[in-house]
Design a protein around this motif. Sequence first.
Motif, PDB file in Angstrom:
ATOM      1  N   MET A 203      32.906  40.093  18.064  1.00  0.00           N
ATOM      2  CA  MET A 203      33.701  40.492  19.227  1.00  0.00           C
ATOM      3  C   MET A 203      33.247  39.740  20.472  1.00  0.00           C
ATOM      4  SD  MET A 203      34.279  44.334  20.817  1.00  0.00           S
ATOM      5  CE  MET A 203      32.527  44.557  21.204  1.00  0.00           C
ATOM      6  N   LEU A 204      31.946  39.605  20.673  1.00  0.00           N
ATOM      7  CA  LEU A 204      31.432  38.896  21.843  1.00  0.00           C
ATOM      8  C   LEU A 204      31.855  37.433  21.828  1.00  0.00           C
ATOM      9  CD1 LEU A 204      27.828  40.366  22.207  1.00  0.00           C
ATOM     10  CD2 LEU A 204      29.795  40.756  23.704  1.00  0.00           C
ATOM     11  N   HIS A 205      31.840  36.825  20.665  1.00  0.00           N
ATOM     12  CA  HIS A 205      32.272  35.423  20.574  1.00  0.00           C
ATOM     13  C   HIS A 205      33.775  35.305  20.811  1.00  0.00           C
ATOM     14  CE1 HIS A 205      32.552  31.271  19.348  1.00  0.00           C
ATOM     15  NE2 HIS A 205      33.463  31.600  18.452  1.00  0.00           N
ATOM     16  N   ALA A 206      34.544  36.208  20.239  1.00  0.00           N
ATOM     17  CA  ALA A 206      35.997  36.130  20.342  1.00  0.00           C
ATOM     18  C   ALA A 206      36.493  36.361  21.760  1.00  0.00           C
ATOM     19  CB  ALA A 206      36.639  37.140  19.394  1.00  0.00           C
ATOM     20  N   VAL A 207      35.732  37.111  22.561  1.00  0.00           N
ATOM     21  CA  VAL A 207      36.189  37.440  23.912  1.00  0.00           C
ATOM     22  C   VAL A 207      35.850  36.331  24.922  1.00  0.00           C
ATOM     23  CG1 VAL A 207      34.153  38.625  24.899  1.00  0.00           C
ATOM     24  CG2 VAL A 207      36.466  39.463  25.414  1.00  0.00           C
ATOM     25  N   ALA A 208      35.148  35.288  24.485  1.00  0.00           N
ATOM     26  CA  ALA A 208      34.738  34.218  25.405  1.00  0.00           C
ATOM     27  C   ALA A 208      35.907  33.606  26.190  1.00  0.00           C
ATOM     28  CB  ALA A 208      33.972  33.139  24.645  1.00  0.00           C
ATOM     29  N   PRO A 209      37.063  33.285  25.548  1.00  0.00           N
ATOM     30  CA  PRO A 209      38.181  32.740  26.333  1.00  0.00           C
ATOM     31  C   PRO A 209      38.690  33.710  27.395  1.00  0.00           C
ATOM     32  CG  PRO A 209      38.507  32.331  23.986  1.00  0.00           C
ATOM     33  CD  PRO A 209      37.361  33.293  24.100  1.00  0.00           C
ATOM     34  N   VAL A 210      38.630  34.992  27.110  1.00  0.00           N
ATOM     35  CA  VAL A 210      39.048  35.994  28.094  1.00  0.00           C
ATOM     36  C   VAL A 210      38.074  36.018  29.265  1.00  0.00           C
ATOM     37  CG1 VAL A 210      39.598  38.435  28.462  1.00  0.00           C
ATOM     38  CG2 VAL A 210      40.091  37.355  26.261  1.00  0.00           C
ATOM     39  N   VAL A 211      36.792  35.877  28.963  1.00  0.00           N
ATOM     40  CA  VAL A 211      35.786  35.798  30.030  1.00  0.00           C
ATOM     41  C   VAL A 211      36.072  34.599  30.925  1.00  0.00           C
ATOM     42  CG1 VAL A 211      33.346  35.411  30.545  1.00  0.00           C
ATOM     43  CG2 VAL A 211      34.003  37.020  28.733  1.00  0.00           C
ATOM     44  N   GLU A 212      36.401  33.470  30.333  1.00  0.00           N
ATOM     45  CA  GLU A 212      36.713  32.274  31.125  1.00  0.00           C
ATOM     46  C   GLU A 212      37.914  32.516  32.030  1.00  0.00           C
ATOM     47  OE1 GLU A 212      36.820  28.467  29.268  1.00  0.00           O
ATOM     48  OE2 GLU A 212      35.387  29.031  27.718  1.00  0.00           O
ATOM     49  N   ARG A 213      38.968  33.121  31.495  1.00  0.00           N
ATOM     50  CA  ARG A 213      40.152  33.430  32.307  1.00  0.00           C
ATOM     51  C   ARG A 213      39.787  34.387  33.436  1.00  0.00           C
ATOM     52  NH1 ARG A 213      44.059  35.990  28.176  1.00  0.00           N
ATOM     53  NH2 ARG A 213      45.143  36.571  30.097  1.00  0.00           N
ATOM     54  N   THR A 214      38.941  35.346  33.139  1.00  0.00           N
ATOM     55  CA  THR A 214      38.543  36.332  34.138  1.00  0.00           C
ATOM     56  C   THR A 214      37.733  35.685  35.247  1.00  0.00           C
ATOM     57  OG1 THR A 214      38.494  38.009  32.384  1.00  0.00           O
ATOM     58  CG2 THR A 214      37.422  38.563  34.444  1.00  0.00           C
ATOM     59  N   VAL A 215      36.852  34.767  34.877  1.00  0.00           N
ATOM     60  CA  VAL A 215      36.063  34.040  35.877  1.00  0.00           C
ATOM     61  C   VAL A 215      36.978  33.232  36.785  1.00  0.00           C
ATOM     62  CG1 VAL A 215      34.375  32.192  36.224  1.00  0.00           C
ATOM     63  CG2 VAL A 215      33.975  33.920  34.474  1.00  0.00           C
ATOM     64  N   ASP A 216      37.883  32.469  36.202  1.00  0.00           N
ATOM     65  CA  ASP A 216      38.788  31.628  36.990  1.00  0.00           C
ATOM     66  C   ASP A 216      39.605  32.469  37.971  1.00  0.00           C
ATOM     67  OD1 ASP A 216      37.895  29.374  35.700  1.00  0.00           O
ATOM     68  OD2 ASP A 216      39.523  29.348  34.226  1.00  0.00           O
ATOM     69  N   ALA A 217      40.096  33.607  37.503  1.00  0.00           N
ATOM     70  CA  ALA A 217      40.894  34.463  38.370  1.00  0.00           C
ATOM     71  C   ALA A 217      40.048  35.060  39.487  1.00  0.00           C
ATOM     72  CB  ALA A 217      41.549  35.575  37.552  1.00  0.00           C
ATOM     73  N   ALA A 218      38.826  35.473  39.168  1.00  0.00           N
ATOM     74  CA  ALA A 218      37.946  36.077  40.173  1.00  0.00           C
ATOM     75  C   ALA A 218      37.616  35.089  41.289  1.00  0.00           C
ATOM     76  CB  ALA A 218      36.658  36.571  39.512  1.00  0.00           C
ATOM     77  N   LEU A 219      37.442  33.825  40.936  1.00  0.00           N
ATOM     78  CA  LEU A 219      37.092  32.811  41.934  1.00  0.00           C
ATOM     79  C   LEU A 219      38.257  32.491  42.872  1.00  0.00           C
ATOM     80  CD1 LEU A 219      35.006  30.353  39.734  1.00  0.00           C
ATOM     81  CD2 LEU A 219      34.164  32.038  41.377  1.00  0.00           C
ATOM     82  N   ARG A 220      39.474  32.846  42.485  1.00  0.00           N
ATOM     83  CA  ARG A 220      40.643  32.568  43.321  1.00  0.00           C
ATOM     84  C   ARG A 220      41.009  33.727  44.246  1.00  0.00           C
ATOM     85  NH1 ARG A 220      42.685  30.522  38.320  1.00  0.00           N
ATOM     86  NH2 ARG A 220      43.914  32.438  38.062  1.00  0.00           N
ATOM     87  N   ARG A 221      40.470  34.910  43.981  1.00  0.00           N
ATOM     88  CA  ARG A 221      40.877  36.081  44.760  1.00  0.00           C
ATOM     89  C   ARG A 221      40.137  36.171  46.094  1.00  0.00           C
ATOM     90  NH1 ARG A 221      40.186  38.643  39.597  1.00  0.00           N
ATOM     91  NH2 ARG A 221      42.186  38.953  38.561  1.00  0.00           N
ATOM     92  N   GLU A 222      40.699  36.974  46.979  1.00  0.00           N
ATOM     93  CA  GLU A 222      40.079  37.267  48.262  1.00  0.00           C
ATOM     94  C   GLU A 222      39.830  38.770  48.364  1.00  0.00           C
ATOM     95  OE1 GLU A 222      41.785  35.287  51.603  1.00  0.00           O
ATOM     96  OE2 GLU A 222      42.472  33.593  50.402  1.00  0.00           O
ATOM     97  N   LEU A 223      39.244  39.206  49.478  1.00  0.00           N
ATOM     98  CA  LEU A 223      38.791  40.591  49.603  1.00  0.00           C
ATOM     99  C   LEU A 223      39.922  41.591  49.405  1.00  0.00           C
ATOM    100  CD1 LEU A 223      36.538  42.578  50.175  1.00  0.00           C
ATOM    101  CD2 LEU A 223      36.960  42.278  52.626  1.00  0.00           C
ATOM    102  N   ALA A 224      41.090  41.302  49.937  1.00  0.00           N
ATOM    103  CA  ALA A 224      42.209  42.241  49.819  1.00  0.00           C
ATOM    104  C   ALA A 224      42.642  42.452  48.370  1.00  0.00           C
ATOM    105  CB  ALA A 224      43.395  41.742  50.643  1.00  0.00           C
ATOM    106  N   ASP A 225      42.263  41.534  47.482  1.00  0.00           N
ATOM    107  CA  ASP A 225      42.657  41.621  46.077  1.00  0.00           C
ATOM    108  C   ASP A 225      41.704  42.477  45.243  1.00  0.00           C
ATOM    109  OD1 ASP A 225      44.763  39.763  46.545  1.00  0.00           O
ATOM    110  OD2 ASP A 225      43.310  38.120  46.411  1.00  0.00           O
ATOM    111  N   VAL A 226      40.566  42.862  45.810  1.00  0.00           N
ATOM    112  CA  VAL A 226      39.545  43.567  45.037  1.00  0.00           C
ATOM    113  C   VAL A 226      40.023  44.965  44.664  1.00  0.00           C
ATOM    114  CG1 VAL A 226      37.222  44.565  45.090  1.00  0.00           C
ATOM    115  CG2 VAL A 226      37.630  42.270  46.020  1.00  0.00           C
ATOM    116  N   GLY A 227      40.033  45.262  43.376  1.00  0.00           N
ATOM    117  CA  GLY A 227      40.417  46.584  42.909  1.00  0.00           C
ATOM    118  C   GLY A 227      40.895  46.545  41.474  1.00  0.00           C
TER     119      GLY A 227
END
Length: 250
Positions: A203-227
């Motif tokens: 499961m940890l190996h399979a979720v790696a692409p999702v982690v990458e997508r989550t990282v990319d999205a987090a780096l693009r957000r600003e404070l108003a997007d937190v939630g």
Amino acid sequence: MYQEERDTTAPPRTGAGAGAAEPPLAHLLVSLQLTDSAFPSGFYTLSHSLEGFAQARAVDPDTLPALLESLLLHGVGPADATALALAHRATRAGQPQTVAAVDEHLFATKLGQEMRRAATRTGRQLLDLAAEVYDRPEIGAYFQRVVRREVPGTQAVAAGIVYAATGVPVRQAVASDLFAFCASFAGAALRLRLTDHRRAQTMLHAVAPVVERTVDAALRRELADVGATVFASDIMSCRHERAEARLFAS
């Protein structure tokens, strides 16, 4: 919109194979130390609402990976991972008041008492220990603000400060903390007998692409997007607060 950040602290490579600079190995070692379950921040005492799902019989071994993916994309990613990235940048820029604003915003988005308590307990412990281990003024100064109750000291913001103060690049910092979340989730699943060691690692190996997508999205957000928008997780957490028997703090 934020652009991808590059590490500017790495020494240049010379000789054969010289090209793009590699980040110092010390940064990787810091990430490994902070994400190790032996690091006593209390992060691995949390189930991240999984125990509530298990108590309600709303998850089983087959649906466990889908729940983890949902929590990453719609819960910890938009909330904690984004706050970590913002706190990291503000710390590197020498803007402690911006860090505090991120901390207060993230704390306000956590609807249940259990989640707020878990976030601040682990955040405070992380800052306390990291101030001693790494001896960086940014960490110690923010920890004192937490002690004086000027700021909540959520775990994600504390991690952002520690990673920034120790020179870990923001992208690596977010990825490391998300992996720690996934590993903690898998560990909780093991203790709740929702999986075994082999399936947990798969499961940890399979979720790696999702982690990458989550990282990319987090780096693009600003404070108003937190939630977060995983309301089922909030409900399970609220039920978990009132459970007669609990293995985990959340």
